[in-house]
Structures are given as C-alpha cells and as structure tokens.
Design a protein around this motif. Structure first.
Motif, PDB file in Angstrom:
ATOM      1  N   ASP A   1       0.855  -1.179   0.000  1.00 28.03           N
ATOM      2  CA  ASP A   1       0.000   0.000   0.000  1.00 28.03           C
ATOM      3  C   ASP A   1       0.898   1.238   0.000  1.00 28.03           C
ATOM      4  O   ASP A   1       1.132   1.870   1.031  1.00 28.03           O
ATOM      5  CB  ASP A   1      -0.917  -0.017   1.230  1.00 28.03           C
ATOM      6  CG  ASP A   1      -1.986   1.064   1.176  1.00 28.03           C
ATOM      7  OD1 ASP A   1      -1.915   1.928   0.284  1.00 28.03           O
ATOM      8  OD2 ASP A   1      -2.882   1.046   2.051  1.00 28.03           O
ATOM      9  N   VAL A   2       1.387   1.598  -1.187  1.00 36.44           N
ATOM     10  CA  VAL A   2       2.379   2.660  -1.292  1.00 36.44           C
ATOM     11  C   VAL A   2       1.793   4.017  -0.924  1.00 36.44           C
ATOM     12  O   VAL A   2       2.453   4.842  -0.292  1.00 36.44           O
ATOM     13  CB  VAL A   2       2.981   2.691  -2.710  1.00 36.44           C
ATOM     14  CG1 VAL A   2       4.044   3.781  -2.827  1.00 36.44           C
ATOM     15  CG2 VAL A   2       3.583   1.331  -3.055  1.00 36.44           C
ATOM     16  N   SER A   3       0.551   4.270  -1.316  1.00 45.85           N
ATOM     17  CA  SER A   3      -0.069   5.565  -1.014  1.00 45.85           C
ATOM     18  C   SER A   3      -0.189   5.787   0.486  1.00 45.85           C
ATOM     19  O   SER A   3       0.143   6.866   1.007  1.00 45.85           O
ATOM     20  CB  SER A   3      -1.441   5.656  -1.679  1.00 45.85           C
ATOM     21  OG  SER A   3      -1.330   5.598  -3.087  1.00 45.85           O
ATOM     22  N   SER A   4      -0.655   4.771   1.216  1.00 46.07           N
ATOM     23  CA  SER A   4      -0.762   4.895   2.673  1.00 46.07           C
ATOM     24  C   SER A   4       0.615   5.022   3.306  1.00 46.07           C
ATOM     25  O   SER A   4       0.800   5.763   4.283  1.00 46.07           O
ATOM     26  CB  SER A   4      -1.496   3.686   3.249  1.00 46.07           C
ATOM     27  OG  SER A   4      -2.839   3.650   2.814  1.00 46.07           O
ATOM     28  N   ALA A   5       1.589   4.314   2.744  1.00 48.39           N
ATOM     29  CA  ALA A   5       2.948   4.407   3.271  1.00 48.39           C
ATOM     30  C   ALA A   5       3.465   5.829   3.159  1.00 48.39           C
ATOM     31  O   ALA A   5       4.053   6.374   4.101  1.00 48.39           O
ATOM     32  CB  ALA A   5       3.863   3.439   2.522  1.00 48.39           C
ATOM     33  N   ALA A   6       3.239   6.450   2.008  1.00 49.92           N
ATOM     34  CA  ALA A   6       3.693   7.826   1.821  1.00 49.92           C
ATOM     35  C   ALA A   6       3.014   8.767   2.802  1.00 49.92           C
ATOM     36  O   ALA A   6       3.659   9.634   3.406  1.00 49.92           O
ATOM     37  CB  ALA A   6       3.416   8.271   0.383  1.00 49.92           C
ATOM     38  N   ALA A   7       1.713   8.591   3.000  1.00 46.66           N
ATOM     39  CA  ALA A   7       0.972   9.472   3.906  1.00 46.66           C
ATOM     40  C   ALA A   7       1.468   9.339   5.338  1.00 46.66           C
ATOM     41  O   ALA A   7       1.622  10.338   6.051  1.00 46.66           O
ATOM     42  CB  ALA A   7      -0.522   9.158   3.826  1.00 46.66           C
ATOM     43  N   ASP A   8       1.741   8.110   5.773  1.00 43.02           N
ATOM     44  CA  ASP A   8       2.186   7.897   7.159  1.00 43.02           C
ATOM     45  C   ASP A   8       3.591   8.447   7.386  1.00 43.02           C
ATOM     46  O   ASP A   8       3.856   9.074   8.422  1.00 43.02           O
ATOM     47  CB  ASP A   8       2.144   6.402   7.491  1.00 43.02           C
ATOM     48  CG  ASP A   8       0.724   5.884   7.648  1.00 43.02           C
ATOM     49  OD1 ASP A   8      -0.138   6.646   8.123  1.00 43.02           O
ATOM     50  OD2 ASP A   8       0.475   4.718   7.296  1.00 43.02           O
ATOM     51  N   VAL A   9       4.499   8.220   6.447  1.00 41.19           N
ATOM     52  CA  VAL A   9       5.859   8.731   6.618  1.00 41.19           C
ATOM     53  C   VAL A   9       5.861  10.256   6.543  1.00 41.19           C
ATOM     54  O   VAL A   9       6.595  10.923   7.292  1.00 41.19           O
ATOM     55  CB  VAL A   9       6.801   8.121   5.569  1.00 41.19           C
ATOM     56  CG1 VAL A   9       8.198   8.744   5.672  1.00 41.19           C
ATOM     57  CG2 VAL A   9       6.909   6.606   5.764  1.00 41.19           C
TER      58      VAL A   9
ATOM     59  N   LEU B   1      10.877   8.326   2.853  1.00 36.76           N
ATOM     60  CA  LEU B   1       9.911   8.979   1.976  1.00 36.76           C
ATOM     61  C   LEU B   1      10.464   9.067   0.551  1.00 36.76           C
ATOM     62  O   LEU B   1       9.713   8.913  -0.426  1.00 36.76           O
ATOM     63  CB  LEU B   1       9.583  10.375   2.499  1.00 36.76           C
ATOM     64  CG  LEU B   1       8.546  11.166   1.690  1.00 36.76           C
ATOM     65  CD1 LEU B   1       7.241  10.390   1.584  1.00 36.76           C
ATOM     66  CD2 LEU B   1       8.308  12.536   2.301  1.00 36.76           C
ATOM     67  N   GLY B   2      11.772   9.288   0.420  1.00 41.14           N
ATOM     68  CA  GLY B   2      12.370   9.307  -0.906  1.00 41.14           C
ATOM     69  C   GLY B   2      12.202   7.977  -1.619  1.00 41.14           C
ATOM     70  O   GLY B   2      11.900   7.930  -2.827  1.00 41.14           O
ATOM     71  N   VAL B   3      12.386   6.885  -0.896  1.00 40.60           N
ATOM     72  CA  VAL B   3      12.203   5.556  -1.482  1.00 40.60           C
ATOM     73  C   VAL B   3      10.766   5.382  -1.953  1.00 40.60           C
ATOM     74  O   VAL B   3      10.501   4.884  -3.059  1.00 40.60           O
ATOM     75  CB  VAL B   3      12.572   4.473  -0.449  1.00 40.60           C
ATOM     76  CG1 VAL B   3      12.151   3.097  -0.947  1.00 40.60           C
ATOM     77  CG2 VAL B   3      14.065   4.492  -0.171  1.00 40.60           C
ATOM     78  N   ILE B   4       9.844   5.798  -1.126  1.00 41.98           N
ATOM     79  CA  ILE B   4       8.424   5.636  -1.471  1.00 41.98           C
ATOM     80  C   ILE B   4       8.057   6.487  -2.675  1.00 41.98           C
ATOM     81  O   ILE B   4       7.370   6.026  -3.607  1.00 41.98           O
ATOM     82  CB  ILE B   4       7.548   5.998  -0.258  1.00 41.98           C
ATOM     83  CG1 ILE B   4       7.812   5.016   0.887  1.00 41.98           C
ATOM     84  CG2 ILE B   4       6.070   5.983  -0.636  1.00 41.98           C
ATOM     85  CD1 ILE B   4       7.169   5.414   2.202  1.00 41.98           C
ATOM     86  N   LEU B   5       8.509   7.741  -2.706  1.00 40.58           N
ATOM     87  CA  LEU B   5       8.205   8.621  -3.835  1.00 40.58           C
ATOM     88  C   LEU B   5       8.825   8.087  -5.118  1.00 40.58           C
ATOM     89  O   LEU B   5       8.239   8.205  -6.208  1.00 40.58           O
ATOM     90  CB  LEU B   5       8.713  10.033  -3.548  1.00 40.58           C
ATOM     91  CG  LEU B   5       7.989  10.783  -2.423  1.00 40.58           C
ATOM     92  CD1 LEU B   5       8.633  12.138  -2.189  1.00 40.58           C
ATOM     93  CD2 LEU B   5       6.499  10.942  -2.735  1.00 40.58           C
TER      94      LEU B   5
ATOM     95  N   ASN C   1       7.714   9.547  -8.681  1.00 39.30           N
ATOM     96  CA  ASN C   1       7.947  10.972  -8.429  1.00 39.30           C
ATOM     97  C   ASN C   1       9.438  11.180  -8.176  1.00 39.30           C
ATOM     98  O   ASN C   1       9.877  11.326  -7.031  1.00 39.30           O
ATOM     99  CB  ASN C   1       7.110  11.434  -7.244  1.00 39.30           C
ATOM    100  CG  ASN C   1       7.241  12.925  -6.971  1.00 39.30           C
ATOM    101  OD1 ASN C   1       8.002  13.628  -7.640  1.00 39.30           O
ATOM    102  ND2 ASN C   1       6.495  13.406  -5.996  1.00 39.30           N
ATOM    103  N   LEU C   2      10.221  11.215  -9.240  1.00 36.91           N
ATOM    104  CA  LEU C   2      11.668  11.319  -9.090  1.00 36.91           C
ATOM    105  C   LEU C   2      12.116  12.664  -8.527  1.00 36.91           C
ATOM    106  O   LEU C   2      13.011  12.697  -7.673  1.00 36.91           O
ATOM    107  CB  LEU C   2      12.356  11.037 -10.420  1.00 36.91           C
ATOM    108  CG  LEU C   2      12.182   9.606 -10.979  1.00 36.91           C
ATOM    109  CD1 LEU C   2      13.012   9.437 -12.240  1.00 36.91           C
ATOM    110  CD2 LEU C   2      12.572   8.566  -9.946  1.00 36.91           C
ATOM    111  N   PRO C   3      11.545  13.792  -8.969  1.00 43.43           N
ATOM    112  CA  PRO C   3      11.967  15.064  -8.360  1.00 43.43           C
ATOM    113  C   PRO C   3      11.707  15.108  -6.855  1.00 43.43           C
ATOM    114  O   PRO C   3      12.538  15.576  -6.074  1.00 43.43           O
ATOM    115  CB  PRO C   3      11.138  16.118  -9.115  1.00 43.43           C
ATOM    116  CG  PRO C   3      10.827  15.466 -10.422  1.00 43.43           C
ATOM    117  CD  PRO C   3      10.634  14.022 -10.108  1.00 43.43           C
ATOM    118  N   GLY C   4      10.536  14.629  -6.455  1.00 39.34           N
ATOM    119  CA  GLY C   4      10.231  14.605  -5.029  1.00 39.34           C
ATOM    120  C   GLY C   4      11.162  13.685  -4.270  1.00 39.34           C
ATOM    121  O   GLY C   4      11.615  14.009  -3.161  1.00 39.34           O
ATOM    122  N   ALA C   5      11.456  12.514  -4.841  1.00 39.14           N
ATOM    123  CA  ALA C   5      12.367  11.570  -4.197  1.00 39.14           C
ATOM    124  C   ALA C   5      13.754  12.177  -4.057  1.00 39.14           C
ATOM    125  O   ALA C   5      14.403  12.056  -3.004  1.00 39.14           O
ATOM    126  CB  ALA C   5      12.419  10.277  -4.996  1.00 39.14           C
TER     127      ALA C   5
END
Length: 321
Positions: A234-242, A259-263, A268-272
């Motif tokens: 659940d990548v979306s939830s993982a991003a929200a929690d981190v 969070l970089g790993v998740i993005l 989302n390479l710029p965000g990561a």
C-alpha cells in the motif's frame, strides 16, 4: 540502604494521589525522625556530621525528578555514594559498642565479632544478588519471577530483552502487559515494532495502527506504520504515514530517506531526489541516500543509472535504520 534485599534494575512506583495515614503521614513522620536524629548527631560530633553529609548530599541531585526519564526515578545506583555515609555511620556506631573487657587485635572483641558478622552477611548478600547476572538468560528469568515488579518492570524488561534480539521473549512480556493495559501506547508501539522486525506484517500493522490512534503526536509510530504499509504493498498509505512522521519531526534521520524511497516507487523522481538531499543534509554519512540521489540525477541527465534503478531501492530493512 538498611535492608538491601530483593534488589533489581527497575522498581514500580505507586504515586500517592490521595494522601492518608499509611501512605503519607506515617512515612513522613519516619523521615522527619530520621532527619532529626541525623541532625542531633551531627551537631554533637564532627565525624557524625561528615558521615551525614556523605549520606545526604549525593542523593540531592537525583531528587530533581525533572531531569530523569519517566520510569527511572528509582534505581539502586543512586545510592552508591550515599552508601559511603551509611558505612561511616555504622562504623561510628560499632566503635561505641562496649560489651565485656575481652580484646582481640588490640580492639574490643565485641566490636571485632560484630564487624565479622556484618562482613559475612553482606558478602553473602552480594554473592546472591550478583549470581543473577551470570548471563542474560538467568537475568531475564530472575526479573520475570519478581512478580512485584508489575507493569513497569515488565515494560523495562521487555525493552532490555528486545535490545538483545530476543524478540519472542519481548513480545510475550508486552502481550502480558497489554492484557491489563490495552490502551498503553508504549505497549502497542513496541509490539508493532517487534512484529515488524520479525517480518510479521499483519500483526505489525494492527498494533502500529492502534499506536497512532492512541498517541498521534509520536512520529515513530507513523514512521514504522508507513514502512509496514510499504511492505504490504500500500504505497499511497505508506507515503501518507511517513509524511505525517516528518511533519511531527522534520529533523529525524532516516525519515526523509524512507519517503524518498516511497516517492521513487511512485515515479515521483523530483520529489524523491529532494527527500534524499534533505536526508543527506541531516546525515551526510548516509551512503544509501547518496547512492539513490546519484541514480536519480544520472537518470535525469540521461546517463545510465546505477544498479538497482529498476527495483525498489535498498536500505529500508531494520538494519537500514
């Protein structure tokens, strides 16, 4: 100090919220009487005054409870220096013993005999108490058998066991506390974290979810819940929690890397890249973050990316924290 029996590294503290005769008045009277006796002796004898200073002065710093962590107000080690004062007082009392006229080694025999008895008794006590520290297994079993330690002792013991890698034993202790205190944040968080380390992801998700519900101000709960969600796919939830963990504590190491790993997994390479760079600002020695940032920069520049660019970046296991 007077009766060093049943010692342990942790002690439960039952705070007095409703003073009465037995839990406040009588103990206060005893304290006042002891202080009065020490004061009376100190004004009559220089040696007694010195011993009293040794007894009372070293304990004063740890009476400032604000500098101590919760659950660590009472430890035997706080009495190491005060015990010198007690030994001096005992010696002064022993020297005043006058029974019979027999002498041994030029000293009253009664004093020598009592000194030997005290030495043997204390040596026996030391031998018994230190035997529990023969190895970690013996130590843990001994603490577990001390039923009067209660929840506080079990929590501290579980922490010690877990730090030594005995996760099954730690989980068992946390579960015992949770039976009587299911809404304890520390218990739920540590259970979730222990199950995460064991790779038991559904259990980790259950307890960490409860932990963030009980205390939404603790970033570590959201962080490991996010990593758990990531392992569940659940990548979306993982991003929200981190991201929630970072909003609570933006200067924490490893949070921005995760969070970089998740993005990056989300594309989302710029965000990561931004998160990896932030991680490097906080922890310049983080080689994993440096590697991930270099791979993204190479990809953006059109150069061949390093190994691992087509898969989930490494470094999110327990050893990566």
């Amino acid at each position: 100090l007077l009766w060093p029996v049943g010692l342990g590294p942790f002690y439960d503290m039952k705070f007095v919220t409703h003073p009465n005769v037995t839990n406040f008045i009588l103990p206060s009277i005893v304290v006042v009487l002891v202080v009065a006796a020490l004061w009376f002796g100190a004004i009559r004898s220089t040696e007694f005054a010195l011993a009293t200073v040794w007894l009372m002065l070293p304990i004063l710093p740890v009476l400032n409870l604000r500098v101590l962590g919760e659950g660590h107000f009472v430890h035997d080690r706080y009495l190491y220096l005060p015990s010198v004062g007690l030994a001096m007082l005992a010696a002064l009392g022993l020297r005043r013993l006058r029974v019979g006229s027999a002498r041994l080694f030029g000293q009253p025999a009664a004093q020598i005999a009592l000194a030997v008895v005290l030495a043997l008794a204390l040596a026996t006590g030391i031998t018994q108490e230190t035997a529990y520290f023969a190895d970690w297994t013996t130590f843990y079993l001994h603490l577990s058998s001390m039923s009067d330690r209660g929840e506080g002792g079990k929590l501290n013991l579980a922490g010690l066991v877990g730090e030594r890698g005995h996760l099954d034993a730690a989980i068992k202790l946390y579960e015992e506390v949770r039976e009587t205190d299911p809404d304890n944040w520390e218990v739920n968080y540590n259970l979730g974290y222990a199950y995460y380390l064991q790779g038991k992801i559904p259990e980790a998700d259950r307890y960490l979810t409860r932990a963030v519900q009980l205390n939404p101000t603790r970033p570590e709960s959201f962080f490991y819940l996010g990593l758990t969600k990531l392992k569940m796919g659940d990548v979306s939830s993982a991003a929200a929690d981190v991201q929630r963990a970072i909003s609570i504590r933006p200067d924490a190491e490893h949070y921005h890397f995760a969070l970089g790993v998740i993005l990056r997994l989300q594309g989302n390479l710029p965000g990561a890249l931004s998160e990896f760079r932030t991680e490097l600002e906080l922890d310049p020695e983080n080689t994993a973050a440096r590697q991930q940032a270099a791979q993204i920069e190479a990809a953006q520049a059109g150069r061949p990316a390093g190994a691992g660019s087509d898969s989930a970046p490494a470094g999110l296991g327990p050893s990566g924290h």
